[in-house]
Design a protein around this motif. Structure first.
Motif, PDB file in Angstrom:
ATOM      1  N   GLN A   1       0.822  -1.211   0.000  1.00 16.28           N
ATOM      2  CA  GLN A   1       0.000   0.000   0.000  1.00 16.28           C
ATOM      3  C   GLN A   1       0.856   1.261   0.000  1.00 16.28           C
TER       4      GLN A   1
ATOM      5  N   ARG B   1      -2.784  -3.914   8.834  1.00 11.72           N
ATOM      6  CA  ARG B   1      -2.630  -3.656   7.402  1.00 11.72           C
ATOM      7  C   ARG B   1      -3.340  -4.776   6.650  1.00 11.72           C
TER       8      ARG B   1
ATOM      9  N   ASP C   1      -6.134   0.860  -9.181  1.00 11.48           N
ATOM     10  CA  ASP C   1      -7.074  -0.049  -8.516  1.00 11.48           C
ATOM     11  C   ASP C   1      -7.562  -1.147  -9.459  1.00 11.48           C
TER      12      ASP C   1
ATOM     13  N   ASN D   1      -3.040  -5.137  -7.297  1.00  5.44           N
ATOM     14  CA  ASN D   1      -3.230  -4.029  -6.345  1.00  5.44           C
ATOM     15  C   ASN D   1      -4.605  -4.106  -5.708  1.00  5.44           C
TER      16      ASN D   1
ATOM     17  N   MET E   1      -5.345  -5.428  -2.337  1.00  3.52           N
ATOM     18  CA  MET E   1      -5.003  -4.577  -1.183  1.00  3.52           C
ATOM     19  C   MET E   1      -5.953  -3.378  -1.064  1.00  3.52           C
ATOM     20  N   LEU E   2      -6.663  -3.060  -2.136  1.00  3.95           N
ATOM     21  CA  LEU E   2      -7.447  -1.805  -2.156  1.00  3.95           C
ATOM     22  C   LEU E   2      -8.956  -2.023  -2.273  1.00  3.95           C
TER      23      LEU E   2
ATOM     24  N   THR F   1     -11.714  -0.690   0.089  1.00  2.96           N
ATOM     25  CA  THR F   1     -11.171   0.254   1.065  1.00  2.96           C
ATOM     26  C   THR F   1     -11.579   1.646   0.577  1.00  2.96           C
TER      27      THR F   1
ATOM     28  N   TRP G   1      -9.927   3.681  -0.844  1.00  2.70           N
ATOM     29  CA  TRP G   1      -9.287   4.031  -2.128  1.00  2.70           C
ATOM     30  C   TRP G   1     -10.340   4.102  -3.242  1.00  2.70           C
TER      31      TRP G   1
ATOM     32  N   ALA H   1      -5.055   3.831   1.478  1.00  2.31           N
ATOM     33  CA  ALA H   1      -3.705   3.250   1.588  1.00  2.31           C
ATOM     34  C   ALA H   1      -3.455   2.721   2.994  1.00  2.31           C
TER      35      ALA H   1
ATOM     36  N   SER I   1      -5.628   0.997   4.594  1.00  2.00           N
ATOM     37  CA  SER I   1      -6.525  -0.162   4.717  1.00  2.00           C
ATOM     38  C   SER I   1      -7.826   0.143   5.456  1.00  2.00           C
TER      39      SER I   1
END
Lengths: 183, 483
Positions: free
Chosen positions: A3, A136, B353, B358, B361-362, B365, B367, B428, B430
Motif C-alpha cells: 500500500q 494492514r 485499482d 493491487n 489490497m485496495l 477500502t 481508495w 492506503a 486499509s
C-alpha cells in the motif's frame, strides 16, 4: 508494504500530472496574441499514444502474473480452513460448516505454511479481509452465497490477525469481525 | 426566440435547478457520513446507511441526468429533439427520486446503491414494503431515461446512418459526409447508456421474479453481481462521456479556438472506447475468485485500454488547444480544463485499482471512493457546472471572470483536494469503505474522516456560491416570455 508503494507511486503521478496541467495553463496565460501553439500535432500524438501503449503493456505484463488466482496455484495447502459468513458473524473451522447450525472454532495457523481458506456465505455477500497484527490489509476474497471462493496465503509473521467484512452486508457491517492466530 | 427553443431552454433551466438542489442535499448527506465516522456526531447505523444509499443513488442519478440535459440541449444544433420526451424524463426522474427518498427515509431501505443480491431481501431494519418500492422507483427512473436515450438516438439516426453516426466514413481519405465529434461521442455514449439500462431492466425483472415467487425461484448471486455492476459501472462511466461530448462541442467556441473537426483517429478512438467501456466493469468482481479467470483478465486489460483513447485523443486535444495559445479564459472553460485534470488524476487512481494485484489490497477500502470521487466531484461535476454556466449566461449575462469567481474556484480546488486526500490516505491505510463507525483497531479512520468532512464543507461553500450564480440566471430564463 504494497500500500505504501502504491500511495507513493500515485502521489508521484499526481505530482507529475499537476505540474503538467499547471504548466499548460500558464503557457496559455503567457502566450503571445499570434502564437499558434503546438506544431506537428499528429506526429506528437502518435508518439504519445505509442509510449502510453508500451507503458501500459509493460504494466499489464508485470502485474497480471501476480494476480491472486495464480499465486500458490501449483502448491498443495498444508491447512484448509472453512469459512462461513452470515449477518454479522464469521465462522472459521477446520471442518466443513453446516449452514443450518453454523459454528466455528479457535483457529491457529502455522507460519510459513500454505493455508487455503474456503470462503462462502449463508445469506448475503460478505467480504473476508485479513489484516496483519499492524492492522494492514494483506489479502482478501469475497464471500458469496451459493459459491465457495478459495483464497490461498502463506503467513510469515506469527501474531494475532483480524478479519473484517469488506462487502457491505447491512447495518451490522462494521462490527462483523473475527480473529485468528498465526503461530 | 421561437416557442420550441424557449421550451427547451426552460426545461433545461428547470433540470439544472433541481439537479443542483439535490446535489447540495447529497453533499450534506456525505458530510454527515464523514462526521459520523469521525465521531463528531452520532447517528444510528441505520440512519448512516439510509444516508449512504440516498447519497450514492441520488448522485449517480443527477449527474447522469445533467449530462443528458446538456447533450439534449446541444443536440438541437444538429437534429430536432423531442421536448415532450425531455419533459417526460424530467417528470419520471422527479417521481423516481421522490419515491427513492421515501424508500430510504420512510422505509429505511439501506442496501447501498449497489443493492447487491440478495441484500434487498435481507435488509435488516427496513420496512417490508421498501424493497418493492425501491424496485418500482428504479423502474420509473429507468423507463424515463431509457425512453429519453432511445429518443435522442432515434433523432440522430433520422439524419445520419448508423455507420455515419459512428463516423466510419472518416476511415477513408475523402469522407462525403462529415460527422461532428459531438454526434459520434453522443452516439457511442447513448449506446452504452441504453445497454446499461437494459441490464438494469433485467436485474429488476429478476428481483421481482424472486419476490413474487415466494421461494420457488432463486437468483444466482454471481450473475446478479455481474448484471448490477454492468449497469452501475457503465452508467457511472458513461455520464462522464456525456460531459466530454459537451466539451468537444463548446470548448472551442468559449475559448476563441477553432472547433474540433472529425478525423480518423477521433473516430477510431471513440469506437474503441465504446467496446472498452462496456467490458471494464469486470474489475468490480476481481475478488470473486469463482468468476472465470479470462473475464478477470479482460477486466484489467479493458480498464487499461479504456485510458488510451481518452488520453491520446480527448486529453491530448484539449491540452493541444491550450498549450502556448492565448485562450479567452472564463469560468466555463476553466471548469472544463480543471475537470479534465481531475478526470485524469482520478483515472490514474482508477487504473492503479483496476490492476488485479493491487486490487487485493485496495478493494472496498476508501481508495475506491477516493478515485471515483476524484473523477466525479473534481471531473464530471465540473464539466456539468461549466455547461450550466455557459447555458445560463448566454441569455442573461456575459461571461466574466470576476474576483469572486476566482476565489470560489480556489475554494473548490482546496476543498476538493483535501477531502479526496483524506480518502486516498485512508485507502492506503486499509480503512474499509461503507463503515458507519470504525473498529478501535483502525485508529486513523476517524481522524481522516474529520479531515474529509472539513474539506468537503469547503467544497460545499464553493458549490453554494456556484449554485446561487447559476440558479438566479436559470430563474430568469424560466420567467422569460416568447416575445
Amino acid at each position: 508494504m504494497q500500500q505504501n508503494s502504491i500511495m507513493l507511486f500515485f502521489m508521484l503521478l499526481v505530482g507529475i500530472g499537476t505540474i503538467f496541467f499547471v504548466s499548460i495553463f500558464m503557457s496559455s496565460l503567457n502566450a503571445d496574441k499570434d502564437s499558434t501553439g503546438v506544431k506537428n500535432l499528429l506526429k506528437k500524438r502518435f508518439w504519445f499514444t505509442l509510449i502510453l501503449i508500451v507503458v501500459l503493456g509493460i504494466f499489464a505484463a508485470a502485474t497480471l502474473p501476480k494476480s491472486p488466482y495464480f499465486t500458490f496455484a501449483n502448491e498443495t495447502p498444508s491447512t484448509v480452513i472453512h469459512v462461513g459468513t452470515m449477518q454479522f458473524s464469521f465462522f472459521l473451522s477446520t471442518k466443513p460448516i453446516d449452514p443450518k447450525s453454523p459454528s466455528g472454532e479457535t483457529i491457529e495457523i502455522p507460519h510459513d505454511q500454505l493455508v487455503e481458506f474456503r470462503v462462502t456465505s449463508f445469506d448475503v455477500n460478505h467480504g473476508f479481509a485479513v489484516y496483519d497484527p499492524s492492522m494492514r490489509l494483506i489479502t482478501q476474497v469475497q464471500a458469496m452465497p451459493g459459491y465457495v471462493n478459495n483464497l490461498r496465503y502463506k503467513f510469515t509473521e506469527p501474531g494475532k490477525y483480524h478479519i473484517f467484512c469488506l462487502e457491505f452486508c447491512g447495518t451490522g457491517h462494521p462490527v462483523m469481525q473475527a480473529t485468528f492466530k498465526v503461530i | 426566440m421561437n416557442i420550441e427553443s424557449l421550451k427547451l431552454k426552460k426545461i433545461s433551466a428547470l433540470w439544472i435547478i433541481v439537479i443542483l438542489v439535490l446535489f447540495i442535499a447529497s453533499i450534506v448527506l456525505g458530510i454527515l457520513m464523514r462526521l459520523n465516522q469521525g465521531k463528531v456526531i452520532e447517528q444510528s447505523p441505520l440512519t448512516f446507511y439510509t444516508n449512504m444509499t440516498t447519497h450514492g443513488l441520488t448522485m449517480i442519478g443527477i449527474w447522469f441526468a445533467a449530462g443528458m440535459v446538456a447533450v439534449n440541449y446541444l443536440l438541437q444544433r444538429y437534429v430536432k429533439t423531442s421536448y415532450g420526451v425531455n419533459l417526460f424524463a424530467f417528470i419520471l426522474t422527479v417521481i423516481g427520486v421522490v419515491m427513492l427518498w421515501i424508500t430510504t427515509y420512510a422505509g429505511k431501505f439501506s442496501t447501498g446503491w449497489t443493492f447487491l443480491y440478495p441484500l434487498p431481501f435481507r435488509d435488516l431494519g427496513s420496512e417490508s414494503w421498501s424493497t418493492p418500492l425501491f424496485l418500482i422507483s428504479l423502474t420509473v427512473l429507468g423507463v424515463g431515461w431509457l425512453v429519453w436515450s432511445v429518443s435522442l438516438m432515434a433523432q440522430i439516426l433520422k439524419k445520419y446512418t448508423l455507420s455515419q453516426a459512428f463516423a466510419w466514413q472518416h476511415f477513408k481519405s475523402n469522407a462525403s459526409v462529415e460527422t461532428p465529434p459531438f454526434i459520434l461521442i453522443t452516439t457511442v455514449t447513448l449506446i452504452g447508456v441504453i445497454a446499461s439500462l437494459i441490464a438494469a431492466v433485467i436485474v429488476i425483472i429478476l428481483y421481482f421474479a424472486e419476490y413474487f415467487s415466494h421461494g420457488d425461484f432463486v437468483n444466482d448471486a454471481l450473475l446478479m453481481k455481474n448484471l448490477i455492476y454492468f449497469f452501475g459501472h457503465t452508467i457511472a462511466n458513461e455520464m462522464l462521456y456525456l460531459g466530454l461530448a459537451v466539451i468537444y462541442e463548446i470548448f472551442g467556441e468559449v475559448s476563441d479556438r477553432p472547433k474540433w473537426k472529425m478525423t480518423w483517429y477521433i473516430s477510431l478512438a471513440w469506437n474503441c472506447a465504446m467496446i472498452f467501456i462496456l467490458t471494464a466493469f469486470f474489475h468490480h468482481l476481481y475478488m470473486d475468485f469463482v468468476q472465470p479467470q479470462a473475464l478477470q483478465i479482460v477486466g484489467q486489460l479493458a480498464s487499461y485500454l479504456a485510458s488510451i483513447p481518452s488520453a491520446a485523443v480527448t486529453v491530448f486535444s484539449i491540452v493541444a488547444a491550450v498549450y502556448g495559445v492565448k485562450v479567452r479564459w472564463s469560468i466555463v472553460n476553466l471548469l472544463f480544463f480543471l475537470g479534465v485534470a481531475g478526470w485524469v488524476i482520478g483515472g490514474l487512481g482508477a487504473v492503479i485499482d483496476a490492476t488485479i494485484s493491487n486490487n487485493i489490497m485496495l478493494h472496498n477500502t476508501l481508495w475506491v471512493p477516493a478515485h471515483f470521487h476524484t473523477y466525479n466531484a473534481m471531473g464530471n461535476v465540473l464539466f456539468s457546472l461549466g455547461f450550466f454556466y455557459w447555458f445560463s449566461t448566454q441569455y442573461v449575462d456575459k461571461l466574466v471572470l470576476s474576483k469572486l469567481t476566482k476565489y470560489t474556484l480556489a475554494l473548490l480546488i482546496i476543498g476538493g483536494i483535501g477531502f479526496l486526500m483524506a480518502f486516498y490516505v485512508a485507502g492506503a491505510n486499509s480503512i474499509p469503505r461503507r463503515y458507519s463507525t470504525y473498529p478501535v483497531e483502525l485508529t486513523s479512520g476517524p481522524y481522516l474522516a474529520k479531515v474529509g468532512a472539513l474539506f468537503a464543507s469547503i467544497y460545499l461553500i464553493a458549490i453554494l456560491i456556484f449554485f446561487y450564480n447559476i440558479a438566479k440566471r436559470c430563474f430568469v430564463i424560466l420567467s422569460a416570455s416568447s416575445r
